[in-house]
Design an enzyme around this catalytic site. Structure first.
Site, PDB file in Angstrom:
ATOM      1  N   LYS A  73       0.804  -1.236   0.000  1.00  0.00           N
ATOM      2  CA  LYS A  73       0.000   0.000   0.000  1.00  0.00           C
ATOM      3  C   LYS A  73       0.835   1.283   0.000  1.00  0.00           C
ATOM      4  O   LYS A  73       0.394   2.289  -0.531  1.00  0.00           O
ATOM      5  CB  LYS A  73      -0.966   0.010   1.197  1.00  0.00           C
ATOM      6  N   TYR A 236     -12.789  -9.014  10.276  1.00  0.00           N
ATOM      7  CA  TYR A 236     -14.059  -9.630   9.863  1.00  0.00           C
ATOM      8  C   TYR A 236     -13.995 -11.153   9.800  1.00  0.00           C
ATOM      9  O   TYR A 236     -14.968 -11.804   9.456  1.00  0.00           O
ATOM     10  CB  TYR A 236     -14.583  -9.052   8.540  1.00  0.00           C
TER      11      TYR A 236
HETATM   12  P1  NAD Z   1      -0.717  -3.089   9.963  1.00  0.00           P
HETATM   13  O1  NAD Z   1       0.281  -4.183  10.153  1.00  0.00           O
HETATM   14  O2  NAD Z   1      -0.436  -2.000   9.015  1.00  0.00           O
HETATM   15  O3  NAD Z   1      -0.968  -2.393  11.406  1.00  0.00           O
HETATM   16  C1  NAD Z   1      -1.216  -3.169  12.551  1.00  0.00           C
HETATM   17  C2  NAD Z   1      -1.419  -2.256  13.759  1.00  0.00           C
HETATM   18  O4  NAD Z   1      -1.742  -3.073  14.887  1.00  0.00           O
HETATM   19  C3  NAD Z   1      -0.201  -1.462  14.162  1.00  0.00           C
HETATM   20  O5  NAD Z   1      -0.601  -0.224  14.719  1.00  0.00           O
HETATM   21  C4  NAD Z   1       0.452  -2.331  15.250  1.00  0.00           C
HETATM   22  O6  NAD Z   1       1.196  -1.578  16.188  1.00  0.00           O
HETATM   23  C5  NAD Z   1      -0.779  -2.894  15.928  1.00  0.00           C
HETATM   24  N1  NAD Z   1      -0.546  -4.181  16.565  1.00  0.00           N
HETATM   25  C6  NAD Z   1      -0.064  -5.302  15.985  1.00  0.00           C
HETATM   26  N2  NAD Z   1       0.003  -6.297  16.894  1.00  0.00           N
HETATM   27  C7  NAD Z   1      -0.467  -5.794  18.063  1.00  0.00           C
HETATM   28  C8  NAD Z   1      -0.652  -6.338  19.358  1.00  0.00           C
HETATM   29  N3  NAD Z   1      -0.363  -7.608  19.651  1.00  0.00           N
HETATM   30  N4  NAD Z   1      -1.166  -5.520  20.312  1.00  0.00           N
HETATM   31  C9  NAD Z   1      -1.469  -4.244  20.047  1.00  0.00           C
HETATM   32  N5  NAD Z   1      -1.310  -3.675  18.826  1.00  0.00           N
HETATM   33  C10 NAD Z   1      -0.817  -4.455  17.859  1.00  0.00           C
HETATM   34  O7  NAD Z   1      -2.074  -3.821   9.628  1.00  0.00           O
HETATM   35  P2  NAD Z   1      -3.381  -3.177   8.922  1.00  0.00           P
HETATM   36  O8  NAD Z   1      -3.299  -3.372   7.477  1.00  0.00           O
HETATM   37  O9  NAD Z   1      -3.588  -1.827   9.468  1.00  0.00           O
HETATM   38  O10 NAD Z   1      -4.528  -4.171   9.439  1.00  0.00           O
HETATM   39  C11 NAD Z   1      -4.985  -4.141  10.779  1.00  0.00           C
HETATM   40  C12 NAD Z   1      -6.290  -4.935  10.885  1.00  0.00           C
HETATM   41  O11 NAD Z   1      -7.323  -4.271  10.120  1.00  0.00           O
HETATM   42  C13 NAD Z   1      -6.208  -6.355  10.327  1.00  0.00           C
HETATM   43  O12 NAD Z   1      -6.977  -7.191  11.121  1.00  0.00           O
HETATM   44  C14 NAD Z   1      -6.843  -6.235   8.946  1.00  0.00           C
HETATM   45  O13 NAD Z   1      -7.435  -7.444   8.529  1.00  0.00           O
HETATM   46  C15 NAD Z   1      -7.915  -5.197   9.221  1.00  0.00           C
HETATM   47  N6  NAD Z   1      -8.342  -4.466   8.004  1.00  0.00           N
HETATM   48  C16 NAD Z   1      -9.654  -4.480   7.724  1.00  0.00           C
HETATM   49  C17 NAD Z   1     -10.123  -3.791   6.621  1.00  0.00           C
HETATM   50  C18 NAD Z   1     -11.597  -3.812   6.324  1.00  0.00           C
HETATM   51  O14 NAD Z   1     -11.996  -3.372   5.233  1.00  0.00           O
HETATM   52  N7  NAD Z   1     -12.408  -4.287   7.233  1.00  0.00           N
HETATM   53  C19 NAD Z   1      -9.238  -3.073   5.794  1.00  0.00           C
HETATM   54  C20 NAD Z   1      -7.880  -3.070   6.130  1.00  0.00           C
HETATM   55  C21 NAD Z   1      -7.442  -3.787   7.250  1.00  0.00           C
END
Ligand code: NAD
Length: 290
Positions: A73, A236
């Site tokens: 991204k 989800y």
């Molecule tokens: P990412 O890796 O960019 O960010 C992850 C975030 O979570 C960071 O801020 C990290 O510090 C934090 N984190 C990771 N492990 C942790 C822990 N054990 N305790 C506390 N904080 C923790 O990931 P992302 O792309 O931002 O995705 C995050 C979530 O959002 C995922 O579950 C993904 O599936 C979901 N998501 C959903 C949609 C949607 O349309 N519903 C879209 C994008 C991402």
């Protein structure tokens, strides 16, 4: 499929790794079929190394565009010709549109989040949000919410590789929007509880609650929540996370998973590629059944 694919079919991609689990191909191809559009949407396993070639292939093959997901991204940005101003602020792209060889990057994750709240009949304009996680999803959610009128955002993050991104996001919100944002260490549990207590919405964008942390939650005490608030988990799969169960125990009225956000970010990308509205009720019915 044989009625749909012919010599004129226009391809739209999804470039990410891993990606085989994605619901996006089912979502978009079902919408194309429903509207009789001669498009096909395919998922490609593309990591950072393969990304430059794959982006160039959008031009070479005359594809209409592509969704971009992890880990691409941010890496995709220098490979594009133009960037939508909101994608520039967020610093990430999840949708590429090809207009006669000119590639423009957009991000629809944040608007997907806001639209999924509107679908639930809630308006967080003028309100306070506590947001856990400032990775890709958290940044899009925080910045879009600030642009759309949320007045106060408390961001909680762990000290991992996303901390700097969290700092950047908070600075952008404070410098470029009317919203006031603050960053806290997620280890400060007392502050975390107090900020949630003062918020209309708590959003978890950490992925805690999904594999391999499926039985975990950052908030395990129902007394941290109030029935009139909104608890939103971007996860989800599973459909109901541990956080959502805690919120349900607290009697929270609006407990949402990330499915609505996924659907709405897809609908917006669909509109950018086709100029048409996704048949959203039909797709929701298709995707939301377990
Ligand atoms: P990412 O890796 O960019 O960010 C992850 C975030 O979570 C960071 O801020 C990290 O510090 C934090 N984190 C990771 N492990 C942790 C822990 N054990 N305790 C506390 N904080 C923790 O990931 P992302 O792309 O931002 O995705 C995050 C979530 O959002 C995922 O579950 C993904 O599936 C979901 N998501 C959903 C949609 C949607 O349309 N519903 C879209 C994008 C991402």
């Amino acid at each position: 499929m044989k009625d749909r694919i012919d010599g004129h079919t226009i391809l739209i991609g999804l470039m990410a790794y891993p990606i085989r689990h994605s619901m996006s191909p089912t979502m978009h191809n079902s919408a194309f079929a429903k509207l009789g559009l001669n498009n096909a949407y395919l998922a490609f396993e593309i990591d950072n190394k393969k990304l430059p070639g794959a982006i160039n292939a959008i031009r070479t093959l005359g594809m209409r565009g592509s969704n971009i997901s992890m880990p691409n991204k941010q890496k995709v940005i220098p490979l594009l010709d133009k960037l939508d101003p909101v994608a520039e602020l967020i610093g990430a792209v999840n949708t590429v549109v090809n207009d006669d060889g000119v590639l423009t990057g957009y991000t629809t994750d944040g608007t997907g989040f806001m639209k999924s709240l509107a679908d639930e009949g809630v308006d967080i304009g003028g309100q306070k949000m506590t947001l856990a996680g400032a990775g890709g999803a958290g940044t899009a959610i925080g910045i879009q919410a600030a642009l759309d009128g949320v007045k106060d955002i408390s961001v909680f993050n762990i000290h991992d590789q996303t901390w700097e991104n969290a700092e950047r996001m908070v600075k952008i919100i404070n410098d470029k929007t009317n919203c006031q944002a603050k960053l806290f260490d997620l280890a400060e549990k007392k502050t975390f509880k107090a900020e949630i207590a003062g918020s209309m919405i708590y959003c978890d964008a950490t992925g805690v609650g999904m594999k391999p942390l499926a039985d975990k939650t950052l908030v395990s005490d129902p007394s941290w929540f109030r029935p009139e608030m909104i608890v939103f988990d971007t996860v989800y799969a599973p459909r109901t996370t541990k956080l959502m169960r805690v919120a349900q125990q607290a009697g929270v009225k609006h407990v949402l998973n990330g499915l609505g956000m996924m659907l709405e970010q897809g609908a917006e990308a669909f509109k950018l590629w086709t100029g048409k509205d996704m048949p959203i009720d039909y797709i929701r019915e298709l995707l939301f059944k377990e």
